[in-house]
Design an enzyme around this catalytic site. Sequence first.
Site, PDB file in Angstrom:
ATOM      1  CG  HIS A 192      -9.658   0.933  12.223  1.00  0.00           C
ATOM      2  ND1 HIS A 192      -9.635   2.282  12.261  1.00  0.00           N
ATOM      3  CD2 HIS A 192      -8.820   0.498  13.449  1.00  0.00           C
ATOM      4  CE1 HIS A 192      -9.155   2.654  13.387  1.00  0.00           C
ATOM      5  NE2 HIS A 192      -8.589   1.637  13.989  1.00  0.00           N
ATOM      6  NE  ARG A 196      -9.874  -7.745  -0.901  1.00  0.00           N
ATOM      7  CZ  ARG A 196     -10.772  -7.183  -0.133  1.00  0.00           C
ATOM      8  NH1 ARG A 196     -12.172  -7.074  -0.696  1.00  0.00           N
ATOM      9  NH2 ARG A 196     -10.359  -6.375   0.730  1.00  0.00           N
ATOM     10  CE  LYS A 238      -4.106  -1.968   1.971  1.00  0.00           C
ATOM     11  NZ  LYS A 238      -3.842  -3.495   1.708  1.00  0.00           N
ATOM     12  CD  GLU A 292     -11.139   0.614   0.457  1.00  0.00           C
ATOM     13  OE1 GLU A 292     -10.603   0.941   1.484  1.00  0.00           O
ATOM     14  OE2 GLU A 292     -11.742  -0.665   0.305  1.00  0.00           O
ATOM     15  CD  GLU A 350      -3.109   6.380   5.322  1.00  0.00           C
ATOM     16  OE1 GLU A 350      -2.294   6.294   4.344  1.00  0.00           O
ATOM     17  OE2 GLU A 350      -4.317   6.163   5.768  1.00  0.00           O
ATOM     18  CG  ASN A 399      -9.366  -3.293  -1.071  1.00  0.00           C
ATOM     19  OD1 ASN A 399      -8.857  -3.706  -0.551  1.00  0.00           O
ATOM     20  ND2 ASN A 399     -10.034  -2.242  -0.829  1.00  0.00           N
ATOM     21  CD  GLU A 443      -6.888  -0.399   1.685  1.00  0.00           C
ATOM     22  OE1 GLU A 443      -6.179  -0.296   2.512  1.00  0.00           O
ATOM     23  OE2 GLU A 443      -7.915  -1.249   1.974  1.00  0.00           O
TER      24      GLU A 443
END
Length: 681
Positions: free
Chosen positions: A225, A281, A116, A264, A190, A279, A277
Amino acid sequence: MIRRLLVANRGEIARRIFATCRGLGVETVAVHSDADRDAPFVAEADLAVRLPGNTPAETYLRIEEILAAARRAGADAVHPGYGFLAENAEFAAAVADAGLTWVGPKAKAIAAMGDKSAAKALLADAGVPVLPTWIDGDQVTGFPVLVKASAGGGGRGMRIVRDAAGLAEAVASARREAAVAFGDGTVFIEPYVERGRHVEVQIFGDTHGMVVALGERDCSIQRRHQKIVEEAPAVMEPELRARLHAAAVAAGRAVEYVGAGTVEFLLTPAGEFFFLEMNTRLQVEHPVTEAVSGLDLVRLQLLVAEGEPLPLAAAPPTDGHAIEVRLCAEDPAQGFRPATGVLHRFAVPGVSGEFAPTRGLRLDSGVTDGSTVSVHYDSMLAKLVAWAPTRAEAARALAGALARAELHGVATNRDLLVRVLRSREFGAVEVDTGFLDRHPDVFVPLLPADQLPVVALAAALASAAGRRAEVRVLAAVPSGWRNVPAYPQVSRFTAPDGGEIEVRYRLDRTGRLAEWSTAGRAGGAAPAAAPDALAGMDADGTPDGQPPAVTLVEAAPDRVVLDVAGVRRAFRVHRVGPEVFVDGPDGAAALTELPRFPLPTAELAVGSLLAPLPGAVARVHVAVGQRVAAGDLLLTLEAMKLEHPVLAPADGVVAELPVPAGGQVDTGTVLAVVDPEEDNR
C-alpha cells in the site's frame, strides 16, 4: 516576508525545501536527532538545532521541542515537510500561536481532513463521490475490505482483508502500526476495489479564496500500500480528467484550503472514481508535477504563506511526461524487509539536476556516500525522476539510470523498480494497485542466477589485483599464477542469497587466465552458484579447438574486463573491507569475501530465530513450553515504523524467549528458539 525558515523534518524533503530557500534568499534552520547529526540535510542548513534522542517520538514528533528550536534559532516561519507533524492540526495551531508563519493549510483544514472517515462525510455533502465507510468490523457488509489509518498515510496502518475471519486481527494490527507511525491508532474500513487505479490531483489554494488544480498523478504501482512509482500526467480521457480536477477543487473549497494539497481518488475499471483522502501537505511525488508544469511547488508554498495571491488562475498546460521512483533501503532476499547499514557508495549516472524542476533526470536524495541508514526512520533513500517528451522515453531513461547506478552497502529495491519500468504491462499502461500481486516476475533480480559465477570471478580477480598492487616483492609475477598448476587460486564469497560460492582460477606466467571454475552452496531461495554453461569452462578452450570461453582482458582493483564467449564485458568493482560490490552489464551483486582461515564461532542452538535488523520486540505471542506449528506467529519486531512478524519455521516447542516485550535488539540477536518435533514416521 519570510526571513528564516525552520524545516520540521529530515532527509530528502528537508534538502528539497532548503534548495528553494537558497534561490529565494531565505535562511534555513534544520532540526535533527542524534542519529541524524551528520546527515546531509543538517550540513546544508544555515543553522541547526539538536533534538535530543533518536526515535521520532523523542525528536521530530515533539511540538514543544521544535518550537523551542525555532525560538533559539530566530526562525520566523516553519515548514513541516511531509510525514511526522505535517498533518498535525495541533502543531499548525501551535506554530501560529507562537507568532510564526506556518507554511501550510490552516489548522482547521488539517483537522477537517485529518480524520479520514469524517473527511469523507464532509466531502460527500460537497458532492464528491465517496465509498461506504465502517468504523466497527460488525458493520462490514461484504468482502474484500481495506482497513485504513484515519491519520497519516504512506501505506502504514493499511490491511486488505478478504474474509471475516481475518478482520479482527487486521484491525488490531493496523491500529498498532498507525499509533507508532502517527501517534493516532484510529482506523476505519471501506470496500476494497479490485484493479482500481490510484490517481491524485495536486491542488493549490491561497488566502484570497483561489483554489486551482495543477494536474494529476497516477500512483497505482504500490507495494504494501505504499507508492513506489508515480507519474504525471495520468493516462486518461480528457473528460475524466476534467471531472477529477473539478472534484478536487470542490474538496479544496469545502475546507477553504490554503497552500499545497493533494486529493486522492480511486478509479474503477468501469470509469467511476471515489474520494479516498486529502493529504494536507506537499506530497512525496510532487516532483513529477513540477517536471511537466515547470512550477516550483515549494516556492508557491512560501509565496502563499506570505499572503501573496497565486500567480496563476488555472493549471498550465503539461509538457511531456515524468515518472518518479522511490528508491528504498529494502532487502529483496529477505522479503523486502527494511535494510540498515552504511551506504558506502551512492552514485546515479546522468543526473541533470537535484531538488528543483529540471528536464532530463532529477535526483532528490536524503543520503550521500557514507550515510548511515538507521532503524529509526522511513526506509526511503531517494527519489529519481525522469522527464522526457513521451512516457515511453521517460520510462526507458529512468530504468537505464537505475540499472547503472552504484548502490553499495545497503540492499535496495532498485531491481524491482527497473523490472516494473521495463515490463510490457507498464509500457501498455496496464496498471492498477494490484499490479505487483499479478506480476511476480518483476521481483526477479536483474542479475541472472547463471551469471553469478562470472561476477564472482570478476570479484576474485579484482581482489587479487588489489592485493598484488600492495606487495613489495616479486611484483612482476601475476597474481593467481601458480608454479604447480594442480593448485589454483581459491576465493570464497558469501553470495547475495546468503549461500557461498567458491571461485578457483589459475593464471599463466603472462597473466592470461588459464582455467577457472566455481562451486556453490545455496543459502536461500536460489542457489549461490546456479548451474550454467560458463561455470567450469576451461579458459584454454574446448578439446575440439573452439575459441576460449573466457579471456581476461584487464584486471585492476576497481575494474575487470572479461571476454565471455566472444562478448567483452566490463565490471566495476568496489571493495570495502571484505565486502565486494560488482556492477556489470547484466546487473549488480554484493559479495562478502570469506577469510581463508575463519576463526571459530559460537554455535547457535538448533531452531534459533535471529533478529533480521535492529529494533524492539513489540509483543511476544507465545510462552516457553508452548507447542507451535510451522508459520505460527511467535513475536512481533518493530523497526523503521513497521511491524515485522517472526514466525515458527517448523512444528515444535518453544524452548527459549530470551528477549521480553519492549526489549531492544540488534541484528543477529536470538529472539526465540523452537525445538523442532522429531519425525518418528
